[in-house]
Design a protein around this motif. Structure first.
Motif, PDB file in Angstrom:
ATOM      1  N   LYS A 112       0.826  -1.207   0.000  1.00 30.02           N
ATOM      2  CA  LYS A 112       0.000   0.000   0.000  1.00 30.02           C
ATOM      3  C   LYS A 112       0.858   1.254   0.000  1.00 30.02           C
ATOM      4  O   LYS A 112       0.580   2.220  -0.720  1.00 30.02           O
ATOM      5  CB  LYS A 112      -0.919  -0.021   1.222  1.00 30.02           C
ATOM      6  N   ALA A 113       1.933   1.241   0.808  1.00 29.58           N
ATOM      7  CA  ALA A 113       2.811   2.409   0.877  1.00 29.58           C
ATOM      8  C   ALA A 113       3.564   2.612  -0.433  1.00 29.58           C
ATOM      9  O   ALA A 113       3.705   3.747  -0.913  1.00 29.58           O
ATOM     10  CB  ALA A 113       3.789   2.254   2.033  1.00 29.58           C
ATOM     11  N   TYR A 114       4.050   1.532  -1.027  1.00 23.67           N
ATOM     12  CA  TYR A 114       4.789   1.647  -2.280  1.00 23.67           C
ATOM     13  C   TYR A 114       3.882   2.109  -3.415  1.00 23.67           C
ATOM     14  O   TYR A 114       4.329   2.785  -4.350  1.00 23.67           O
ATOM     15  CB  TYR A 114       5.422   0.303  -2.623  1.00 23.67           C
ATOM     16  N   GLY A 115       2.590   1.767  -3.324  1.00 26.22           N
ATOM     17  CA  GLY A 115       1.642   2.176  -4.350  1.00 26.22           C
ATOM     18  C   GLY A 115       1.420   3.675  -4.402  1.00 26.22           C
ATOM     19  O   GLY A 115       0.917   4.190  -5.413  1.00 26.22           O
ATOM     20  N   VAL A 116       1.777   4.407  -3.329  1.00 22.42           N
ATOM     21  CA  VAL A 116       1.627   5.863  -3.330  1.00 22.42           C
ATOM     22  C   VAL A 116       2.463   6.500  -4.427  1.00 22.42           C
ATOM     23  O   VAL A 116       2.124   7.572  -4.947  1.00 22.42           O
ATOM     24  CB  VAL A 116       2.007   6.423  -1.939  1.00 22.42           C
ATOM     25  N   PHE A 117       3.559   5.856  -4.827  1.00 24.78           N
ATOM     26  CA  PHE A 117       4.491   6.457  -5.782  1.00 24.78           C
ATOM     27  C   PHE A 117       4.319   5.885  -7.188  1.00 24.78           C
ATOM     28  O   PHE A 117       5.141   6.150  -8.062  1.00 24.78           O
ATOM     29  CB  PHE A 117       5.918   6.253  -5.290  1.00 24.78           C
ATOM     30  N   GLU A 118       3.278   5.116  -7.398  1.00 32.28           N
ATOM     31  CA  GLU A 118       2.943   4.678  -8.749  1.00 32.28           C
ATOM     32  C   GLU A 118       2.132   5.767  -9.443  1.00 32.28           C
ATOM     33  O   GLU A 118       1.507   6.600  -8.793  1.00 32.28           O
ATOM     34  CB  GLU A 118       2.152   3.359  -8.693  1.00 32.28           C
ATOM     35  N   GLU A 119       2.148   5.738 -10.775  1.00 31.23           N
ATOM     36  CA  GLU A 119       1.473   6.768 -11.579  1.00 31.23           C
ATOM     37  C   GLU A 119       1.872   8.156 -11.092  1.00 31.23           C
ATOM     38  O   GLU A 119       1.027   9.038 -10.865  1.00 31.23           O
ATOM     39  CB  GLU A 119      -0.049   6.587 -11.502  1.00 31.23           C
TER      40      GLU A 119
END
Length: 585
Positions: free
Chosen positions: A286-293
């Motif tokens: 979830k935390a790593y997904g903040v920096f996607e797109e």
């Protein structure tokens, strides 16, 4: 080989170890070093990327010992389970005995430990694949294993000691940290690499599959550590996160995780205590997904942070503030004060862009034309802290256009976004500058007198003087000295006679006050050559250094009084003529 012969061989190994241990005790008492006979019967070198305790457990299994404590004791290492972590982080000075027992060299064994390294941070750091990491991110005391890797390689991988690694990218499954049978944590003091104390084989553990899009974080860690088992690659657009080192990546991920949990006690602090590996994996993804797109997901994260701050203040029944310091207090503090590495510049740049293009405080307002996403903005409080002035002075600089700023109206309040470049220019001008209070001390007068001296041009402030706000004036460091030098140049020595009376500066000030004459007007008269001091006392400070002829002061006061006395008249609405006598001050 028959089963009975295996049992005999295992017993012979144990017996041989017991004899070696007895010899070791006798040698220690006699002060004699280990001999060749004290070596392990089955010796093997550490595997590539094998963990320290995984290597000890593997030697225990190969030599048929009941517990790793036998080998640890023989190597003069701490054998108790709760102290194993500390032993792995110790200096490698005691690994020579282990190297002798296993037939390996100390260099290979040192590569299995985590030596300490000096960093600018206060927390202790240790090298993990040549990256300095905080000590609590490396957890060899809580082993994790991949059942498929154990089936293929037969040893524990060193990368599993890292708290951030929760899955195996090669087999696309979660690591296990508990026995599926007895539900107990996997211990370090087991005597088989793949077998639990309850006789369950970890290699038979049912798989917990992980989707490919949830493996990118683990893949990046493996790639940073130079591991070759990262055959799976998730095809995504590169983001600034891929340019970070392992240390920076750990700080960034735990920064986001702490905000997701609404825990602001510090980066990664909320995960110091043991936590379930499956739960930790969800939080990491979830935390790593903040920096996607990039940067759209990051903007959504900032918006959620603002909503959490609003909810927190509504529960506490505190008045909600519309400034950046209120909306993003914890977030801004960590971005600008804790994540200080240059690798995190992309975070600060994106935050400034979000503030200038999408953030409107608590109430919505239209985006103004002078917003520029490329400019870095600061809050009014931050600007005042950098200049070491009050926020009132910042307002004045913005009004006089000395500072470039974007001002948004949010209800009755105003939100200031100060251009960092213009603030830096003003800061260069203000470095070493003095406020009105400091200049008044150097001249030996009051703050009001300094303000009036600035208004009539005797003192030159860095910005236009405001009579109603004397405390916002700033002066160059040598402003007081320049004024004193200007008055010194007006000294008229002349033929002085001892019988001639003189008055010091304080006596002159009292007479000026009695005649309703401002001190600033008197100083201006000196600079305009209307009156001149007659001498200077170097033992005095400020304007008190100068003496004046009493006769000159008498003449000056008479001239000022005659000039100020005037009569004027005006006619009222009824036609009656009223005569006024006014003495201007």
């Amino acid at each position: 080989m028959p089963k009975d012969s295996k049992i005999i061989n295992r017993k012979s190994k144990i017996l041989s170890y017991s004899e070696s241990r007895a010899n070791l005790c006798r040698n220690e008492e006699a002060g004699i070093n280990l001999t060749v006979g004290d070596r392990l019967m089955i010796r093997s070198m550490p595997k590539p990327n094998e963990s320290f305790m995984g290597y000890i457990v593997r030697l225990t299994e190969e030599n048929g010992y009941d517990s790793p404590s036998w080998i640890l004791r023989l190597a003069n290492l701490e054998h108790r389970q709760k102290f194993i972590r500390a032993e792995i982080f110790k200096a490698s000075k005691d690994l020579s005995s282990l190297a002798f027992l296993t037939g390996s060299n100390t260099t290979e064994l040192e590569a299995l430990t985590y030596p300490s390294v000096d960093t600018a941070k206060h927390e202790p750091a240790h090298l993990f694949y040549d990256f300095p990491l905080r000590k609590y991110l490396i957890r060899p005391e809580r082993p994790k294993v991949c059942p498929d890797c154990l089936r293929e390689s037969g040893y524990c991988h060193r990368i599993w000691d890292l708290l951030l690694v929760t899955a195996c990218p090669l087999h696309r499954r979660l690591l296990i940290d508990r026995c599926p049978s007895c539900r107990s944590d996997i211990p370090n003091n087991r005597n088989r690499v793949s077998i639990c104390s309850c006789k369950y084989d970890y290699r038979l553990s049912p798989a917990s599959p992980v989707e490919e899009d949830q493996l990118e974080f683990t893949i990046q860690i493996h790639a940073l550590c130079g591991l070759a088992n990262t055959k799976i690659r998730v095809q995504r657009q590169p983001t600034p996160v891929h340019e970070l080192s392992l240390s920076e990546l750990a700080d960034l991920i735990f920064f986001v995780m702490s905000h997701h949990r609404n825990d602001f006690i510090g980066i990664a602090k909320c995960y110091v205590n043991p936590t379930d590996n499956a739960e930790l994996h969800k939080d990491l993804v979830k935390a790593y997904g903040v920096f996607e797109e990039w940067p759209h997901r990051y903007y959504e994260f900032l918006e959620s942070r603002q909503l959490q701050d609003e909810k927190k203040q509504s529960i506490s029944k505190e008045p909600y503030g519309s400034g950046l310091g209120k909306c993003f207090s914890a977030t801004r503090s960590e971005i600008y004060k804790k994540l200080t590495s240059s690798g995190f510049d992309f975070l600060r740049s994106a935050f400034s862009q979000y503030v200038t293009t999408r953030w409107h405080g608590k109430s919505t307002s239209e985006t103004e034309e002078n917003f520029s996403p490329e400019i870095t903005y600061l809050t009014r409080t931050e600007a005042s802290q950098q200049l070491e002035v009050t926020t009132k002075y910042i307002n004045f600089l913005v009004t006089k256009k000395r500072l470039k700023a974007v001002v948004r109206q949010s209800g009755k309040a105003r939100m200031f976004l100060i251009d960092a470049d213009s603030l830096a220019q003003v800061k260069r001008e203000h470095d070493g500058s003095l406020d009105a209070k400091e200049v008044a001390k150097q001249l030996g007068v009051g703050i009001t007198a300094v303000t009036r001296l600035a208004s009539n041009g005797c003192l030159k402030p860095l910005c236009d003087p405001v009579l109603s706000s004397p405390y916002i004036l700033r002066f160059k460091n040598d402003s007081a000295a320049e004024l004193i030098n200007a008055i010194r140049s007006k000294i008229n020595l002349g033929p002085l006679i001892h019988s001639v009376r003189t008055s010091n500066f304080h006596a002159v000030s009292r007479r000026l006050n009695g005649g309703n004459i401002k001190l600033s007007d008197f100083i201006n008269s000196i600079l305009m050559n209307e009156i001149a001091p007659c001498s200077e006392l170097t033992t005095k400070i400020g304007l008190a250094r100068f003496n004046f002829l009493t006769s000159d002061i008498d003449t000056y006061l008479k001239a000022r009084t005659a000039r100020c006395e005037r009569k004027f008249s005006r006619t009222c609405v009824y036609g009656r003529k009223i005569i006024y006598t006014d003495v201007a001050t």
